[in-house]
Design a protein around this motif. Structure first.
Motif: not given
Ligand code: HSE
Length: 315
Positions: A106, A110, A118, A122, A149-150
């Motif tokens: 992650v 990220f 970006e 996700k 991740l979230f």
């Protein structure tokens, strides 16, 4: 994106399964977590410059390390004509049951996504993380990676197609996690599970998943505690964790709502109503490990709702 650009990020550890939700429930915690520095390079591919804190056990080959597998998938997906190098700082051992490989992966996706303005959501990055888990633990499981991740508490409602739901968490829900200094590899902890489960166990297990969902949504702490029962993994995996039932009982006696094995173990978590109960539960579990002369680290936090974040350099 600009060659030479650098970023430093953090991705949180996670508690997967949460007793009743084998492979489908997970939540992120504030500590521990992995840190990763990334720099974009004009050469294609991903290079691991250094890994700190793993005692030399993690693969340095970019095709085998969970962070670099995920980053390479990302670069392939966007047809990048550049690459990157990374420095990884592990703050938890592999085989801890805290989603160590997931946190590294992650942190990797990220970081590359931030450096690439970006470009991906996700949801779009999740398949890269599943691939990374497959490389690290030989099973493409979403509970740890999705939670890291979230952030927050997640339910993997479906694997095909992937359907991740974020569940709101009551304000005063805290977690104590103890990581005994014993290694249990996810691959081994999966191999000891039976391939089939009795119908009665399946009914009770799914009823408890429903119970914990309602408990979280209503803020019903007692219902959350009553639902923390595992008929699938705990009866088998507890044998790999010295003092498991003593720790679980000690946490409950100290005021925890309930608890179980974190992920595939050996870490053990206890969910608690309030900070004070969580610290008491963590202390009680640590005392059990002390009495058995087993070293252990304790982490106490609320559920981490943020997921990965950018860190300032110099921290
Ligand atoms: N749900 C997994 C297991 C944890 O218990 O094997 C690793 O994702």
């Amino acid at each position: 994106m600009k060659i030479g650009n650098r970023i430093k990020v953090f991705a949180p550890a996670t508690v997967a399964n949460v007793a009743c939700g084998f492979d489908v429930l997970g939540f992120a915690i504030d500590k521990p977590g992995d840190e990763l520095i990334m720099e974009l390079t004009s050469e294609k591919g991903v290079v691991i410059v250094d890994i700190e804190g793993d005692g030399g056990v993690l693969p340095r080959d970019a095709k085998k390390n969970s962070a670099t597998v995920a980053i390479q998938d990302y670069l392939n997906y966007i047809n990048a004509d550049f690459g990157c190098k990374i420095w990884l700082k592990k703050m938890m051992p592999s085989g801890s049951g805290l989603g160590s490989s997931a946190a590294s992966a992650v942190a990797g996706v990220f970081a590359i996504n931030m450096l690439c303005n970006e470009q991906l959501t996700k949801e779009e990055m999740l398949p890269f993380l599943l691939n990374a888990e497959k490389a690290a633990c030989d099973a493409a499981i979403a509970d740890n990676v999705a939670a890291s991740l979230f952030g927050g508490f997640i339910l993997v409602r479906s694997y095909e197609p992937l359907d991740i739901l974020q569940i709101p968490v009551p304000e005063d829900l805290w977690c104590a996690v103890i990581n005994p200094h014993v290694i249990v590899l996810t691959k081994d902890a999966r191999e000891i599970l039976p391939k089939d489960i009795p119908l009665a166990h399946s009914l009770r297990q799914s009823a408890n998943v429903g119970g914990i969902m309602v408990g979280l949504l209503r803020g019903d702490y007692d219902l959350i505690g009553r639902s923390l029962v595992d008929y699938i993994a705990e009866p088998y995996r507890s044998k790999l964790i010295p003092g498991f039932y003593e720790m679980k009982q000690a946490a409950k006696d100290a005021g925890a709502l309930g608890g179980s094995i974190s992920g595939s173990g050996p870490s053990v978590f206890a969910l608690c109503h309030g900070k004070e109960n969580a610290y008491k539960a963590g202390d009680a579990m640590k005392q059990v490990m002390n009495s058995m002369n087993i070293g252990a680290d304790v982490y106490v936090s609320k559920v981490n709702n943020q997921g990965p974040k950018v860190l300032p350099f110099g921290e």
